[in-house]
Design a protein around this motif. Sequence first.
Motif, short mmCIF file in Angstrom:
data_model
loop_
_atom_site.label_atom_id
_atom_site.label_comp_id
_atom_site.label_asym_id
_atom_site.label_seq_id
_atom_site.Cartn_x
_atom_site.Cartn_y
_atom_site.Cartn_z
N ARG A 91 40.85 -55.09 2.47
CA ARG A 91 41.60 -55.87 2.09
C ARG A 91 41.17 -56.87 0.68
O ARG A 91 39.93 -56.73 0.36
CB ARG A 91 41.66 -57.38 3.21
CG ARG A 91 42.38 -58.33 2.97
CD ARG A 91 42.75 -59.25 4.12
NE ARG A 91 43.47 -60.42 3.90
CZ ARG A 91 44.88 -60.44 3.93
NH1 ARG A 91 45.69 -59.30 4.09
NH2 ARG A 91 45.55 -61.68 3.84
N ALA A 157 49.00 -54.84 -6.30
CA ALA A 157 49.85 -54.51 -5.30
C ALA A 157 50.19 -53.15 -4.99
O ALA A 157 50.57 -52.68 -3.92
CB ALA A 157 51.00 -55.32 -5.47
N GLU A 163 44.65 -53.28 1.80
CA GLU A 163 45.82 -54.26 1.87
C GLU A 163 45.58 -55.20 0.76
O GLU A 163 44.38 -55.64 0.23
CB GLU A 163 45.57 -55.02 3.06
CG GLU A 163 45.79 -54.20 4.28
CD GLU A 163 45.67 -54.89 5.49
OE1 GLU A 163 45.19 -55.86 5.47
OE2 GLU A 163 46.08 -54.23 6.61
N PHE A 164 46.57 -55.92 0.32
CA PHE A 164 46.75 -56.87 -1.13
C PHE A 164 47.54 -58.00 -0.82
O PHE A 164 48.66 -58.01 -0.21
CB PHE A 164 47.00 -56.20 -2.39
CG PHE A 164 47.11 -57.07 -3.49
CD1 PHE A 164 45.97 -57.37 -4.15
CD2 PHE A 164 48.32 -57.52 -4.08
CE1 PHE A 164 46.06 -58.49 -4.97
CE2 PHE A 164 48.58 -58.36 -5.15
CZ PHE A 164 47.21 -59.02 -5.72
N THR A 165 46.78 -59.02 -0.85
CA THR A 165 47.49 -60.56 -1.12
C THR A 165 47.02 -61.42 -2.27
O THR A 165 46.12 -61.39 -2.53
CB THR A 165 47.68 -61.31 0.13
OG1 THR A 165 48.32 -62.45 0.28
CG2 THR A 165 46.04 -61.89 0.53
N ASP A 225 45.89 -61.32 8.05
CA ASP A 225 46.04 -59.78 7.85
C ASP A 225 47.49 -59.51 7.21
O ASP A 225 47.89 -58.56 7.20
CB ASP A 225 46.20 -59.04 9.16
CG ASP A 225 47.10 -59.55 10.10
OD1 ASP A 225 47.86 -60.70 9.79
OD2 ASP A 225 47.12 -59.23 11.31
N THR A 227 50.20 -59.35 3.99
CA THR A 227 50.21 -59.03 2.74
C THR A 227 51.16 -59.80 1.89
O THR A 227 52.15 -60.38 2.24
CB THR A 227 50.16 -57.30 2.58
OG1 THR A 227 51.57 -56.95 2.97
CG2 THR A 227 49.36 -56.78 3.33
#
Length: 312
Positions: A91, A157, A163-165, A225, A227
């Motif tokens: 992440r 992204a 995973e990306f936020t 969790d 995104t």
Amino acid sequence: MQRICVIGGSRYFGKLLVRRLQAAGHQLTVINRGSTPPPPGVEHLVVDRDDEAALTAALASRTFDVVVDQVCYTPVQAAIAARAFAGRTRRYVMTSTIEVYDPATAALPTVPPGTPVTEDTVDPASWRVAMDLPWHDDAYLEAHYAEGKRQAEAVLARAAGFEFTSVRSAHVLGGGAMEFTGRLAHYAGRITRGEEITVHAKALPTVFIHYEELADLLRWATMADFTGPVNACSDGPLDVHDLAAIIATQAGREPVYRTVPAGGEASAFSFDRHYAMSNARAKELGFSFAHTTDWLPGAVAETLTAAPSPTA
């Protein structure tokens, strides 16, 4: 316990984030250029994140559950990070900004004043990236801060392997020694001294967040969790007159205004264009925000206490 890497984390809400993650029992690694060491017990890697070879060497065989990037400003930095952390983390959380929505910095969908701006207004998955712009030029970067953030989000992204936020922060305020930008102190000082504040004739509201609330939200985003982008702002937009009124009440002085037309140069937090964010997505995902007027008077009081007394 999670293994968490924080890039930056040497000041303001990033420093607080590191302390709070450590207090929660997580294993922390901080990466920065060494100007400020992290708290005892936190691993410190001194390296320039812009030097890909040095960053990769410093990481060695380390892996992390989450990387929190506090200081990513350009697509070039994002691309280096994407390569360096590929296969090292599940992440990646990037601290971004409300400025990505500023219609003065890009051709964006028009949002009527009074309508909170949602995350889909700027979609990093489809935003155009231009790596050949002079992102290494400090003057260019300062002038294109919002676009640098948009393109950095876009690169991360689309990166494979994690995973990306992005956490798009409102204008961050605090009091006293934690008044990082100096803008609250600027207003407090001018009002206390009876000096003019330059405002637009039709100043529009914007949104704010306390540095402690932002640290809490980043900690929450680190453990979550979901995104994609999420807006981070306290409830209750304020315009420049609202802000000045709260300061004036505690300072015991009436604010003095000088009005300029739309497009004119005005004080920080006077806006002639609308891009106040919605925090509905973060709420739907489970984060609870304070109201701006719950914490702003305390921040103002701390700022006034820290400021020198006005001269006669």
